[in-house]
Write a protein that holds these residues in place. Structure first.
Motif, PDB file in Angstrom:
ATOM      1  N   LYS A  12       0.858  -1.178   0.000  1.00 28.80           N
ATOM      2  CA  LYS A  12       0.000   0.000   0.000  1.00 28.80           C
ATOM      3  C   LYS A  12       0.898   1.233   0.000  1.00 28.80           C
ATOM      4  CE  LYS A  12      -3.749   2.174   2.542  1.00 28.80           C
ATOM      5  NZ  LYS A  12      -4.590   2.131   3.747  1.00 28.80           N
ATOM      6  N   GLY A  13       0.694   2.088  -0.984  1.00 31.01           N
ATOM      7  CA  GLY A  13       1.460   3.327  -1.048  1.00 31.01           C
ATOM      8  C   GLY A  13       2.951   3.145  -1.261  1.00 31.01           C
ATOM      9  N   GLY A  14       3.344   2.110  -1.977  1.00 29.15           N
ATOM     10  CA  GLY A  14       4.759   1.882  -2.259  1.00 29.15           C
ATOM     11  C   GLY A  14       5.517   1.182  -1.156  1.00 29.15           C
ATOM     12  N   VAL A  15       4.806   0.736  -0.106  1.00 26.86           N
ATOM     13  CA  VAL A  15       5.433   0.006   0.999  1.00 26.86           C
ATOM     14  C   VAL A  15       4.677  -1.299   1.202  1.00 26.86           C
ATOM     15  CG1 VAL A  15       5.962   0.025   3.466  1.00 26.86           C
ATOM     16  CG2 VAL A  15       6.179   2.123   2.134  1.00 26.86           C
ATOM     17  N   ALA A  16       5.428  -2.387   1.295  1.00 26.49           N
ATOM     18  CA  ALA A  16       4.818  -3.697   1.540  1.00 26.49           C
ATOM     19  C   ALA A  16       5.133  -4.135   2.958  1.00 26.49           C
ATOM     20  CB  ALA A  16       5.348  -4.728   0.556  1.00 26.49           C
ATOM     21  N   GLU A  17       4.106  -4.565   3.656  1.00 31.65           N
ATOM     22  CA  GLU A  17       4.290  -5.150   4.978  1.00 31.65           C
ATOM     23  C   GLU A  17       4.232  -6.660   4.810  1.00 31.65           C
ATOM     24  OE1 GLU A  17       2.548  -4.887   9.503  1.00 31.65           O
ATOM     25  OE2 GLU A  17       1.453  -3.933   7.888  1.00 31.65           O
ATOM     26  N   VAL A  18       5.313  -7.330   5.148  1.00 28.80           N
ATOM     27  CA  VAL A  18       5.436  -8.769   4.952  1.00 28.80           C
ATOM     28  C   VAL A  18       5.572  -9.432   6.323  1.00 28.80           C
ATOM     29  CG1 VAL A  18       6.798 -10.600   3.898  1.00 28.80           C
ATOM     30  CG2 VAL A  18       6.538  -8.414   2.726  1.00 28.80           C
ATOM     31  N   LYS A  19       4.801 -10.493   6.534  1.00 28.14           N
ATOM     32  CA  LYS A  19       4.839 -11.242   7.785  1.00 28.14           C
ATOM     33  C   LYS A  19       5.169 -12.690   7.470  1.00 28.14           C
ATOM     34  CE  LYS A  19       1.342  -8.226   9.715  1.00 28.14           C
ATOM     35  NZ  LYS A  19      -0.004  -8.144  10.277  1.00 28.14           N
ATOM     36  N   ALA A  20       6.045 -13.281   8.286  1.00 26.35           N
ATOM     37  CA  ALA A  20       6.452 -14.668   8.049  1.00 26.35           C
ATOM     38  C   ALA A  20       6.484 -15.440   9.358  1.00 26.35           C
ATOM     39  CB  ALA A  20       7.821 -14.706   7.389  1.00 26.35           C
ATOM     40  N   LEU A  21       6.016 -16.672   9.302  1.00 24.62           N
ATOM     41  CA  LEU A  21       6.114 -17.595  10.412  1.00 24.62           C
ATOM     42  C   LEU A  21       7.064 -18.701   9.969  1.00 24.62           C
ATOM     43  CD1 LEU A  21       5.121 -18.322  13.226  1.00 24.62           C
ATOM     44  CD2 LEU A  21       3.238 -19.555  12.158  1.00 24.62           C
ATOM     45  N   ILE A  22       8.128 -18.878  10.729  1.00 21.39           N
ATOM     46  CA  ILE A  22       9.203 -19.790  10.354  1.00 21.39           C
ATOM     47  C   ILE A  22       9.213 -20.968  11.323  1.00 21.39           C
ATOM     48  CG2 ILE A  22      11.695 -19.985  10.016  1.00 21.39           C
ATOM     49  CD1 ILE A  22      11.553 -16.797   9.759  1.00 21.39           C
ATOM     50  N   LYS A  23       9.221 -22.182  10.791  1.00 24.44           N
ATOM     51  CA  LYS A  23       9.259 -23.372  11.641  1.00 24.44           C
ATOM     52  C   LYS A  23      10.707 -23.846  11.753  1.00 24.44           C
ATOM     53  CE  LYS A  23       7.072 -27.849  12.226  1.00 24.44           C
ATOM     54  NZ  LYS A  23       6.504 -27.701  13.546  1.00 24.44           N
ATOM     55  N   HIS A  24      11.286 -23.629  12.936  1.00 22.90           N
ATOM     56  CA  HIS A  24      12.673 -24.031  13.189  1.00 22.90           C
ATOM     57  C   HIS A  24      12.881 -24.124  14.695  1.00 22.90           C
ATOM     58  CE1 HIS A  24      17.066 -24.063  13.133  1.00 22.90           C
ATOM     59  NE2 HIS A  24      16.972 -24.374  11.852  1.00 22.90           N
ATOM     60  N   LYS A  25      13.654 -25.103  15.147  1.00 20.43           N
ATOM     61  CA  LYS A  25      13.829 -25.296  16.595  1.00 20.43           C
ATOM     62  C   LYS A  25      14.708 -24.232  17.246  1.00 20.43           C
ATOM     63  CE  LYS A  25      17.387 -28.731  15.780  1.00 20.43           C
ATOM     64  NZ  LYS A  25      17.765 -30.114  15.967  1.00 20.43           N
ATOM     65  N   MET A  26      15.581 -23.571  16.513  1.00 19.80           N
ATOM     66  CA  MET A  26      16.402 -22.467  17.008  1.00 19.80           C
ATOM     67  C   MET A  26      17.107 -22.823  18.322  1.00 19.80           C
ATOM     68  SD  MET A  26      16.111 -20.145  14.670  1.00 19.80           S
ATOM     69  CE  MET A  26      16.619 -18.585  15.324  1.00 19.80           C
ATOM     70  N   GLU A  27      17.873 -23.882  18.305  1.00 20.92           N
ATOM     71  CA  GLU A  27      18.611 -24.338  19.489  1.00 20.92           C
ATOM     72  C   GLU A  27      19.891 -23.515  19.643  1.00 20.92           C
ATOM     73  OE1 GLU A  27      19.197 -25.733  22.778  1.00 20.92           O
ATOM     74  OE2 GLU A  27      17.598 -26.842  21.803  1.00 20.92           O
ATOM     75  N   SER A  28      20.057 -22.849  20.776  1.00 23.11           N
ATOM     76  CA  SER A  28      21.184 -21.930  20.992  1.00 23.11           C
ATOM     77  C   SER A  28      22.498 -22.646  21.299  1.00 23.11           C
ATOM     78  CB  SER A  28      20.871 -20.972  22.139  1.00 23.11           C
ATOM     79  OG  SER A  28      20.831 -21.678  23.367  1.00 23.11           O
ATOM     80  N   GLY A  29      22.423 -23.863  21.789  1.00 21.36           N
ATOM     81  CA  GLY A  29      23.628 -24.585  22.183  1.00 21.36           C
ATOM     82  C   GLY A  29      23.948 -24.406  23.655  1.00 21.36           C
ATOM     83  N   ALA A  30      23.120 -23.678  24.383  1.00 20.25           N
ATOM     84  CA  ALA A  30      23.356 -23.427  25.805  1.00 20.25           C
ATOM     85  C   ALA A  30      22.557 -24.373  26.708  1.00 20.25           C
ATOM     86  CB  ALA A  30      23.002 -21.984  26.144  1.00 20.25           C
ATOM     87  N   ARG A  31      21.480 -24.972  26.185  1.00 17.36           N
ATOM     88  CA  ARG A  31      20.671 -25.883  27.002  1.00 17.36           C
ATOM     89  C   ARG A  31      21.365 -27.220  27.175  1.00 17.36           C
ATOM     90  NH1 ARG A  31      15.442 -27.838  25.951  1.00 17.36           N
ATOM     91  NH2 ARG A  31      16.138 -28.254  23.843  1.00 17.36           N
ATOM     92  N   MET A  32      21.204 -27.802  28.350  1.00 14.24           N
ATOM     93  CA  MET A  32      21.816 -29.096  28.641  1.00 14.24           C
ATOM     94  C   MET A  32      20.793 -30.228  28.529  1.00 14.24           C
ATOM     95  SD  MET A  32      24.914 -28.698  29.256  1.00 14.24           S
ATOM     96  CE  MET A  32      26.226 -28.311  30.338  1.00 14.24           C
ATOM     97  N   ASN A  33      21.236 -31.354  28.003  1.00 15.51           N
ATOM     98  CA  ASN A  33      20.438 -32.559  27.973  1.00 15.51           C
ATOM     99  C   ASN A  33      20.484 -33.163  29.374  1.00 15.51           C
ATOM    100  OD1 ASN A  33      19.558 -35.249  27.721  1.00 15.51           O
ATOM    101  ND2 ASN A  33      20.168 -35.289  25.566  1.00 15.51           N
ATOM    102  N   LYS A  34      19.336 -33.300  30.015  1.00 13.84           N
ATOM    103  CA  LYS A  34      19.295 -33.780  31.399  1.00 13.84           C
ATOM    104  C   LYS A  34      19.795 -35.214  31.540  1.00 13.84           C
ATOM    105  CE  LYS A  34      15.609 -30.709  32.804  1.00 13.84           C
ATOM    106  NZ  LYS A  34      14.228 -30.582  33.269  1.00 13.84           N
ATOM    107  N   LYS A  35      19.604 -36.037  30.515  1.00 12.50           N
ATOM    108  CA  LYS A  35      20.022 -37.435  30.593  1.00 12.50           C
ATOM    109  C   LYS A  35      21.526 -37.597  30.442  1.00 12.50           C
ATOM    110  CE  LYS A  35      15.657 -39.367  29.047  1.00 12.50           C
ATOM    111  NZ  LYS A  35      14.956 -40.117  28.007  1.00 12.50           N
TER     112      LYS A  35
END
Length: 102
Positions: A12-35
């Motif tokens: 609208k008016g030469g500007v586009a508003e774009v929205k995206a939903l991304i499916k990804h686990k985004m694991e930071s590498g800081a969480r520990m596996n409890k087992k």
């Protein structure tokens, strides 16, 4: 396996508003596996590009601080009928790409 993206946008008016939903686990590498007591390996999206009619409009670098399954909203210069493409790449080389007409 590729990164899944759902997108929508409106121009609208030469500007586009774009929205995206991304499916990804985004694991930071800081969480520990409890087992095992060892950290989960880092696996997050680190390259994000938004192109308008094949020309790069946004080029950004993400880190492990982004939440899992992120939602992204941007505004770019685009007119009705233009193509907006979102390209992603994570640390393991997986990519995702989605194009819409606004």
């Amino acid at each position: 396996m590729s990164i899944k993206i759902r997108m929508r946008g409106r121009a609208k008016g030469g500007v586009a508003e774009v929205k995206a939903l991304i499916k990804h686990k985004m694991e930071s590498g800081a969480r520990m596996n409890k087992k095992t007591g060892k950290p989960y390996p880092a696996d997050y999206i680190n390259v994000v590009e938004v192109l308008v009619n094949g020309t790069k409009a946004i080029d950004s670098q993400w880190s492990g601080a982004i939440s899992a399954n992120p939602y992204m909203g941007v505004k770019v210069k685009a007119n009705k009928g233009d193509e907006v493409t979102l390209k992603l790449e994570d640390l393991n080389g997986q990519t995702g790409e989605h194009t819409i007409k606004v």
